[in-house]
Every structure is written in C-alpha cells, then in structure tokens.
Design a protein around this motif. Structure first.
Motif, PDB file in Angstrom:
ATOM      1  N   ALA A  87       0.813  -1.240  -0.064  1.00 41.91           N
ATOM      2  CA  ALA A  87       0.031   0.053  -0.050  1.00 41.91           C
ATOM      3  C   ALA A  87       0.851   1.141  -0.109  1.00 41.91           C
ATOM      4  CB  ALA A  87      -1.028  -0.025   1.205  1.00 41.91           C
ATOM      5  N   THR A  88       2.062   1.326   0.302  1.00 40.27           N
ATOM      6  CA  THR A  88       3.060   2.315   0.634  1.00 40.27           C
ATOM      7  C   THR A  88       3.498   2.759  -0.859  1.00 40.27           C
ATOM      8  OG1 THR A  88       4.819   1.075   1.399  1.00 40.27           O
ATOM      9  CG2 THR A  88       3.362   1.860   3.051  1.00 40.27           C
ATOM     10  N   LEU A  89       3.717   2.139  -1.676  1.00 43.10           N
ATOM     11  CA  LEU A  89       4.267   2.100  -3.028  1.00 43.10           C
ATOM     12  C   LEU A  89       3.401   2.584  -4.086  1.00 43.10           C
ATOM     13  CD1 LEU A  89       6.751  -0.923  -2.826  1.00 43.10           C
ATOM     14  CD2 LEU A  89       7.128   1.567  -2.365  1.00 43.10           C
ATOM     15  N   SER A  90       3.673   3.496  -4.663  1.00 41.31           N
ATOM     16  CA  SER A  90       3.007   3.839  -6.020  1.00 41.31           C
ATOM     17  C   SER A  90       3.803   5.161  -6.732  1.00 41.31           C
ATOM     18  CB  SER A  90       1.527   4.887  -5.508  1.00 41.31           C
ATOM     19  OG  SER A  90       2.185   6.066  -4.587  1.00 41.31           O
ATOM     20  N   ARG A 260      19.395   9.171  -9.019  1.00 41.37           N
ATOM     21  CA  ARG A 260      19.562  10.662  -9.321  1.00 41.37           C
ATOM     22  C   ARG A 260      19.146  11.170  -7.893  1.00 41.37           C
ATOM     23  NH1 ARG A 260      17.779  14.657 -12.263  1.00 41.37           N
ATOM     24  NH2 ARG A 260      16.064  16.002 -11.577  1.00 41.37           N
ATOM     25  N   ALA A 261      20.022  12.486  -7.762  1.00 35.85           N
ATOM     26  CA  ALA A 261      20.107  13.315  -6.374  1.00 35.85           C
ATOM     27  C   ALA A 261      18.679  13.712  -6.296  1.00 35.85           C
ATOM     28  CB  ALA A 261      21.052  14.325  -6.638  1.00 35.85           C
ATOM     29  N   GLY A 262      18.441  13.820  -5.069  1.00 36.76           N
ATOM     30  CA  GLY A 262      17.307  14.459  -4.664  1.00 36.76           C
ATOM     31  C   GLY A 262      15.900  13.615  -4.262  1.00 36.76           C
ATOM     32  N   ASN A 263      16.003  12.108  -4.596  1.00 41.24           N
ATOM     33  CA  ASN A 263      15.071  11.333  -4.392  1.00 41.24           C
ATOM     34  C   ASN A 263      15.327  10.357  -3.274  1.00 41.24           C
ATOM     35  OD1 ASN A 263      16.767   9.578  -5.566  1.00 41.24           O
ATOM     36  ND2 ASN A 263      15.518   9.188  -7.467  1.00 41.24           N
ATOM     37  N   GLU A 264      15.935  10.738  -2.359  1.00 43.51           N
ATOM     38  CA  GLU A 264      16.190   9.631  -1.264  1.00 43.51           C
ATOM     39  C   GLU A 264      15.266   9.100  -0.539  1.00 43.51           C
ATOM     40  OE1 GLU A 264      17.969  12.439  -1.880  1.00 43.51           O
ATOM     41  OE2 GLU A 264      19.992  11.450  -2.720  1.00 43.51           O
ATOM     42  N   GLU A 265      14.047   9.985  -0.511  1.00 44.97           N
ATOM     43  CA  GLU A 265      12.907   9.748   0.406  1.00 44.97           C
ATOM     44  C   GLU A 265      11.805   8.995  -0.437  1.00 44.97           C
ATOM     45  OE1 GLU A 265      13.103  10.216   3.743  1.00 44.97           O
ATOM     46  OE2 GLU A 265      14.888  11.005   3.332  1.00 44.97           O
ATOM     47  N   ASP A 266      12.079   8.866  -1.665  1.00 47.83           N
ATOM     48  CA  ASP A 266      11.051   8.111  -2.548  1.00 47.83           C
ATOM     49  C   ASP A 266      10.878   6.475  -2.258  1.00 47.83           C
ATOM     50  OD1 ASP A 266       9.873   6.932  -4.940  1.00 47.83           O
ATOM     51  OD2 ASP A 266      10.217   8.572  -5.771  1.00 47.83           O
ATOM     52  N   GLY A 267       9.879   5.973  -1.865  1.00 48.55           N
ATOM     53  CA  GLY A 267       9.958   4.591  -1.388  1.00 48.55           C
ATOM     54  C   GLY A 267       9.845   3.722  -2.195  1.00 48.55           C
ATOM     55  N   LEU A 268       9.348   4.059  -3.552  1.00 45.98           N
ATOM     56  CA  LEU A 268       9.441   3.274  -4.679  1.00 45.98           C
ATOM     57  C   LEU A 268      10.736   2.999  -5.060  1.00 45.98           C
ATOM     58  CD1 LEU A 268       7.951   1.451  -6.816  1.00 45.98           C
ATOM     59  CD2 LEU A 268       7.685   3.645  -8.180  1.00 45.98           C
ATOM     60  N   VAL A 269      11.694   4.281  -5.317  1.00 46.02           N
ATOM     61  CA  VAL A 269      12.842   4.130  -5.739  1.00 46.02           C
ATOM     62  C   VAL A 269      13.724   3.206  -4.884  1.00 46.02           C
ATOM     63  CG1 VAL A 269      14.852   5.488  -6.419  1.00 46.02           C
ATOM     64  CG2 VAL A 269      12.792   6.241  -6.963  1.00 46.02           C
ATOM     65  N   ASN A 270      13.565   3.377  -3.572  1.00 42.95           N
ATOM     66  CA  ASN A 270      14.163   2.532  -2.690  1.00 42.95           C
ATOM     67  C   ASN A 270      13.955   1.124  -2.704  1.00 42.95           C
ATOM     68  OD1 ASN A 270      15.295   4.966  -1.325  1.00 42.95           O
ATOM     69  ND2 ASN A 270      13.587   5.031   0.272  1.00 42.95           N
TER      70      ASN A 270
END
Length: 281
Positions: A87-90, A260-270
């Motif tokens: 549910a947390t990933l979009s 890519r810099a600046g998306n460290e809080e993106d759960g999908l990218v993590n």
C-alpha cells in the motif's frame, strides 16, 4: 521436494564467477562444502548442472534451463524479505540498464514487482554508457545500472563481474587471425580486448560488429567469431571458451549502481534499488 534457495544462490555464484573455488571464496566457505551442496541440487533436479574442468565450470543443458528459474526465485526471495508493504508504493520509476544485463532475471522480476505493487509503473531503458549520466541528471531515469566507468563516484553500490570469451560450440579458438565479433563504437571494452590480444601476440581481425546485443549473439551463435560477453549475455548456443585454448585473460568489469540526486525519500525508488542489488549481487 522443494528447491533450496541457498543452493540456488551457490549455483548462481558458480555461473557468474565461472568456478566453484571462486564462488567458495566469495561465500567464505570451502570448495568441498559448495561442491556437496551443488551435488544435492543436481540430485534434486535429476541431471548434472555443470561440466567441470580444471580451469572452471560451464553450464550443461540442464544448468542452462535452470538458470532463469534460479535467478527469479532468488530475486523474489530477496523482495519478500525486504517486507515493503504494497500500500505504501505508488508512482513511476525508470531504470537505465546496460544491455548485457537484460539476459538476467531483471525483466521478469520487474514484472513480478508490478503485480505485487499495482499502483506502480516501472520502466527499463537500455542505454549506452555515455548516455547514462545525462539521463540521470535530466530526470529521465531515477536509477542506472551499468559499467561503472560511465558513472560518477561515489557509487551507490558496485560489484565486479567477469568478462568472458564466448563462442559457439566447436569454434576454433586457434584460428589465425582470430575472428572477433565486437560491439560497434563507442564501446569501452574494445580497447581492453585489443590490448589483451596484443600482449598475448595473437593476430586478429574484426569479422562482425554491431551496436545490438542480439545481433552480436546471433553472429557468435552462427560461428562467425569469438566475442567478449558478460556471463548474463551468453545464452543458448553460446558458451564460455575454456581458458587453456590460448586466449588471454580478461579483466573483470565493475558494474555500478547510481541514483538521481534528491529522491532519497522516495519509497518506490528505494524498493527498486534494493531489488536491483539482490538480482545482480
């Protein structure tokens, strides 16, 4: 009777490193222990998975058939252990990928990931090394997995993989001059190949070149010449040339992961970054 994931990890390590002893070193275990684990896996499968020689191992037909299943099972195991709630990933995540890695379980694992996380969209882009940093900086992709020489340091993660001489069965590796199947310019590995052959005193000629992995594989499969490929890019009808045939040793290639810099809080990218590490490691 179930396939043991630990045994599948050992099997994959032997495939990628080309040797049971090198795999044992990577796992910090003894060679006899890994050999026994492989024998149990072969008993379960019902056929030999490797052809063993003094210089290393190569896949049998049974081993080639098991390879994609082993990659996918290990990848799914890693994703399950990550425990990311659906549910947390979009959102959307685009990954730039070295074409040689498309023969791994990555595409299938991405398809499984999309089924588990239906609110996400994943995209795989095959990029040349020189294009990768520009695609990251522009935001066209969020992650890149390719030859580390084309990525800025420090890397998010990296690993070394062997570069193999690969040819069709029955290819004469003593041909003079040695016919080469190459990737077209720009290709960083061309100079690596030419330098190794020059040091070994081996005359060579370019028999075929293309910017497409599938075209290079087709030429090798047809017996046009010998190529240098990552283990993940060999495939049916193409096998590693045994070491004793007089071809020079090739250096390992460092595969790196950049973000890519600046998306460290993106759960999908993590989550996608963790999946990439599991698959390639």
């Amino acid at each position: 009777m179930d396939l043991d994931i630990g045994s599948l990890r050992v099997f994959l390590a032997c495939v990628r490193l080309g040797s049971i002893s090198r795999a044992a070193h990577a796992f910090g275990r003894t060679q006899p222990a890994l050999s026994q684990q492989l024998r149990r896996l072969e008993e379960l499968v019902g056929d030999a998975l490797f052809q063993r020689a003094a210089k290393g191992v190569s896949l049998t037909d049974a081993g080639m058939a098991l390879l994609p299943y082993a990659e996918r099972i290990v990848a799914l195991s890693g994703e399950a252990l990550a425990g990311v709630p659906r549910a947390t990933l979009s959102g959307r995540c685009s990954v730039g990928l070295l074409e040689d890695l498309t023969g791994t379980a990555l595409p299938a694992a991405f398809a499984d990931f999309s089924c588990l996380h239906p609110s996400t969209t994943l995209e795989l882009l095959v990029l040349g090394g020189a294009e990768t940093m520009g695609a990251l900086e522009s935001g066209r992709i969020q992650l890149a997995l390719c030859d580390a020489a084309f990525l800025e340091r420090p890397l998010r993660w990296g690993t070394h993989v062997p570069l193999w001489w690969a040819a069709a069965e029955g290819f004469d590796a003593f041909a003079d001059p040695l016919p080469l199947v190459l990737f077209s310019e720009p290709c960083r590995w061309r100079n690596v190949i030419f330098s190794a052959l020059a040091q070994a005193g081996r005359p060579w000629k370019v028999a075929f070149e293309s910017g497409s992995l599938s075209a290079v594989q087709a030429a090798v499969r047809a017996g046009v010449g010998v190529a240098t490929l990552l283990p993940t890019a060999t495939g049916p009808g193409i096998a590693r040339v045994p070491d004793p045939v007089g071809l020079p040793a090739l250096p390992d290639i460092e595969i790196g992961l950049a973000r890519r810099a600046g998306n460290e809080e993106d759960g999908l990218v993590n989550a996608v970054e963790a999946l990439l590490k599991q698959l390639v490691a």
